[in-house]
Design a protein around this motif. Structure first.
Motif, short mmCIF file in Angstrom:
data_model
loop_
_atom_site.label_atom_id
_atom_site.label_comp_id
_atom_site.label_asym_id
_atom_site.label_seq_id
_atom_site.Cartn_x
_atom_site.Cartn_y
_atom_site.Cartn_z
N GLY A 29 44.78 -24.32 -13.62
CA GLY A 29 44.81 -24.44 -12.35
C GLY A 29 43.81 -23.54 -11.49
N TYR A 30 43.79 -23.40 -10.18
CA TYR A 30 42.97 -22.93 -9.39
C TYR A 30 43.58 -21.42 -8.69
CZ TYR A 30 39.81 -21.89 -5.27
OH TYR A 30 39.10 -21.38 -4.49
N ILE A 31 42.69 -20.36 -9.05
CA ILE A 31 43.11 -19.07 -8.60
C ILE A 31 42.14 -18.65 -7.48
CG2 ILE A 31 43.43 -16.83 -9.38
CD1 ILE A 31 45.01 -18.94 -10.92
N PHE A 32 42.73 -18.20 -6.39
CA PHE A 32 42.08 -17.83 -5.56
C PHE A 32 41.55 -16.50 -5.43
CE2 PHE A 32 45.30 -21.10 -4.06
CZ PHE A 32 44.52 -21.87 -3.21
N LYS A 33 40.45 -16.25 -4.46
CA LYS A 33 39.73 -14.93 -4.51
C LYS A 33 40.76 -13.81 -4.25
CE LYS A 33 35.30 -16.75 -2.77
NZ LYS A 33 34.36 -16.81 -1.87
N ASN A 34 40.28 -12.78 -4.51
CA ASN A 34 41.10 -11.40 -4.45
C ASN A 34 40.14 -10.10 -4.28
OD1 ASN A 34 42.60 -9.05 -6.51
ND2 ASN A 34 43.39 -9.57 -4.37
N THR A 35 40.60 -9.47 -3.13
CA THR A 35 39.59 -8.27 -2.78
C THR A 35 40.17 -7.23 -3.62
OG1 THR A 35 38.87 -9.19 -0.73
CG2 THR A 35 38.65 -6.80 -1.04
N VAL A 36 39.31 -6.26 -4.00
CA VAL A 36 39.67 -4.87 -4.72
C VAL A 36 38.62 -3.90 -4.22
CG1 VAL A 36 40.71 -5.94 -6.89
CG2 VAL A 36 38.41 -5.49 -6.62
N ASN A 37 39.28 -2.99 -3.60
CA ASN A 37 38.47 -1.70 -3.20
C ASN A 37 39.07 -0.44 -3.21
OD1 ASN A 37 40.06 -1.45 -0.62
ND2 ASN A 37 39.48 -3.52 -0.46
N SER A 38 38.36 0.72 -3.30
CA SER A 38 38.86 2.05 -3.23
C SER A 38 37.72 2.87 -2.34
CB SER A 38 39.25 2.55 -4.66
OG SER A 38 39.78 3.74 -4.56
N TYR A 39 38.22 3.84 -1.69
CA TYR A 39 37.47 4.73 -0.83
C TYR A 39 37.87 6.05 -1.45
CZ TYR A 39 36.44 0.49 1.65
OH TYR A 39 36.58 -0.77 1.99
N TYR A 40 37.11 6.83 -2.10
CA TYR A 40 37.48 8.15 -2.46
C TYR A 40 36.91 9.13 -1.62
CZ TYR A 40 38.07 12.03 -5.91
OH TYR A 40 38.53 13.20 -6.34
N THR A 41 35.70 9.08 -1.34
CA THR A 41 35.03 9.76 -0.13
C THR A 41 33.72 8.88 0.33
OG1 THR A 41 33.19 10.45 -1.66
CG2 THR A 41 35.24 11.99 -1.76
N ASN A 42 33.16 9.62 1.44
CA ASN A 42 32.09 8.66 2.07
C ASN A 42 30.93 8.16 0.82
OD1 ASN A 42 33.38 8.61 4.50
ND2 ASN A 42 32.27 10.32 5.09
N SER A 43 30.95 8.77 -0.12
CA SER A 43 29.81 8.66 -0.86
C SER A 43 30.24 8.24 -2.38
CB SER A 43 28.74 9.93 -1.24
OG SER A 43 29.57 10.88 -1.67
N SER A 44 31.58 7.92 -2.51
CA SER A 44 32.30 7.41 -3.57
C SER A 44 33.11 6.12 -3.20
CB SER A 44 32.94 8.53 -4.23
OG SER A 44 31.94 9.34 -4.85
N PHE A 45 32.93 5.20 -3.34
CA PHE A 45 33.58 3.96 -3.07
C PHE A 45 33.08 2.65 -3.81
CE2 PHE A 45 30.09 3.49 -0.14
CZ PHE A 45 29.82 2.39 0.06
N TYR A 46 34.02 1.70 -3.66
CA TYR A 46 33.61 0.49 -4.14
C TYR A 46 34.26 -0.67 -3.34
CZ TYR A 46 37.61 0.40 -7.14
OH TYR A 46 39.29 0.33 -7.54
N GLU A 47 33.59 -1.71 -3.14
CA GLU A 47 34.23 -2.96 -2.27
C GLU A 47 33.74 -4.08 -3.26
OE1 GLU A 47 32.27 -2.51 1.04
OE2 GLU A 47 33.65 -1.31 2.30
N GLY A 48 34.86 -4.74 -3.81
CA GLY A 48 34.53 -5.92 -4.57
C GLY A 48 35.42 -7.17 -4.28
N THR A 49 35.08 -8.38 -4.62
CA THR A 49 35.82 -9.68 -4.66
C THR A 49 35.82 -10.43 -5.91
OG1 THR A 49 35.24 -9.78 -2.32
CG2 THR A 49 36.08 -11.59 -3.42
#
Length: 217
Positions: A29-49
């Motif tokens: 079957g079809y699996i929808f998109k999912n956002t994952v992110n984390s903001y540790y500091t202003n210079s340590s973060f990630y934003e992914g899908t």
């Protein structure tokens, strides 16, 4: 977690004694998109899908007398995760990578069936198990694997086309606790390199498949 998995296995074995039939369930079957992110500091973060795509798998289910079932299930999805991030190591410079991601679920599911007629069998259920995540950075060839506690809920119906064959339709929600993290994505191999924070993921899917009753002698 080992004690919990062991308890579920014992429950699974105990239910076999009272099973009325064995079923082979197939899934796709079809699996929808999912956002994952984390903001540790202003210079340590990630934003992914985590991108949408196809997931497939199968399960062996023991159907018991009270119209419930215990299932061992395996599912697989190959996808990718476009990610914007900064690791705080090189001056916090923002980087972008489209990571390759392989997701494997090994679950023990409990399902409650509701008999409406001989042809229609609605159900609802939940499961607990392991999510195994394999990530590869195509820019440098680095790869890593992590195993996380996972759970799911699902609901749908079996539509019996013949005595021993049914069409299965369902909606499902899978989650892996702290599955996606900076250490998994961005570790460079050096001491203390990469982010240490994690993000819980949620995957919603619409699936179908075939159910086969295995005749019992």
């Amino acid at each position: 977690m080992k004690k919990l998995i062991g308890l579920l296995v014992l429950l699974f074995v105990a239910q076999i004694t009272y099973s009325q039939e064995i079923r082979l369930n197939t899934y796709g079957g079809y699996i929808f998109k999912n956002t994952v992110n984390s903001y540790y500091t202003n210079s340590s973060f990630y934003e992914g899908t985590i991108q949408d795509g196809f997931r497939w798998g199968a399960g062996i289910e023991y159907y018991i007398q009270d119209k419930g079932g215990i299932e061992i299930q395996y599912l697989r999805q190959n996808t990718n995760v476009p990610t914007r991030y900064a690791d705080g190591i090189f001056g916090g410079n923002i980087q972008f990578t489209d990571f390759d991601l392989g997701i494997n679920y090994i679950m023990i599911n409990g399902t409650r069936y509701f008999s409406v007629s001989e042809k229609v069998e609605p159900f609802a259920g939940a499961g607990l198990g392991l999510g195994i995540f394999s990530v590869k950075n195509p820019d440098n060839g680095n790869n890593n694997t992590a195993t996380k506690l996972s759970w799911n809920v699902r609901g749908g119906a079996n539509l019996w086309l013949a005595e021993n064959v049914a069409l299965r339709v369902q909606a499902s929600l899978f989650s892996a606790v702290e599955a996606i993290g900076g250490g998994l994505y961005f570790g460079t191999g050096g001491s203390g390199a990469g982010l240490s924070t994690y993000s819980t993921m949620y995957q919603f899917g619409l699936e179908g498949g075939l159910v086969f009753r295995i005749p019992q002698k």
